[in-house]
Design a protein around this motif. Structure first.
Motif, PDB file in Angstrom:
ATOM      1  N   THR A 125       1.172  -0.817  -0.090  1.00 18.01           N
ATOM      2  CA  THR A 125       0.336  -0.296   0.197  1.00 18.01           C
ATOM      3  C   THR A 125       1.052   0.997  -0.088  1.00 18.01           C
ATOM      4  OG1 THR A 125       0.222  -0.147   2.285  1.00 18.01           O
ATOM      5  CG2 THR A 125      -1.586  -1.488   0.712  1.00 18.01           C
ATOM      6  N   VAL A 126       0.596   2.128  -0.809  1.00 14.92           N
ATOM      7  CA  VAL A 126       1.697   3.085  -0.878  1.00 14.92           C
ATOM      8  C   VAL A 126       0.430   4.338  -0.305  1.00 14.92           C
ATOM      9  CG1 VAL A 126       2.045   5.492  -2.082  1.00 14.92           C
ATOM     10  CG2 VAL A 126       1.560   2.911  -3.205  1.00 14.92           C
ATOM     11  N   ARG A 127       1.696   4.883   0.877  1.00 15.72           N
ATOM     12  CA  ARG A 127       1.483   5.789   1.871  1.00 15.72           C
ATOM     13  C   ARG A 127       1.754   6.970   2.034  1.00 15.72           C
ATOM     14  NH1 ARG A 127       2.904   2.966   7.464  1.00 15.72           N
ATOM     15  NH2 ARG A 127       2.843   1.293   7.326  1.00 15.72           N
TER      16      ARG A 127
END
Length: 127
Positions: A125-127
């Motif tokens: 997941t991209v933060r």
């Protein structure tokens, strides 16, 4: 099992014996070895080759028998467990999985107790 040390060593021995047999045949063809010596040595090599192949087959059959037993144990463990897991069960996981192999940053391989390997992609997941 094909990559076990015993099988690899037997494959090397089979290859060496085959090479020796080919060299012996070439020497006989060129007249570099006495026919009696050729027959004697050829028979020795044939017996060594037969013994190595029998040993390899025995090891492979033993592995197959063990895999069947281990697979049945996995099935029994899964059937004895709950129908649905609400959360991670470390004990059940330990009974099923032998090791986790990190292939790279995007893939994992789970080696089950019976030797079967399952590959899983890792989703980031991209933060």
């Amino acid at each position: 099992m094909l990559w076990s040390e015993d099988i690899i060593e037997l494959n090397k021995r089979i290859s060496t014996i085959t090479s020796q047999n080919q060299l012996l045949a070439m020497l006989k063809q060129q007249g570099g070895v006495d026919p009696d010596i050729f027959i004697s040595r050829s028979n020795e090599l044939a017996e060594q080759l037969r013994a190595a192949k029998l040993e390899k087959e025995r090891l492979l059959n033993a592995c197959r028998d063990d895999t069947i037993t281990q697979t049945q144990a996995l099935i029994d463990t899964i059937e004895a467990g709950p129908d649905f897991l609400e959360q991670f069960d470390g004990e059940l996981f330990g009974e099923l999985v032998d090791r986790i192999i990190v292939e790279n940053n995007e893939r994992l391989r789970f080696r089950l107790k019976n030797g079967l390997e399952l590959t899983e992609s890792i989703e980031r997941t991209v933060r």
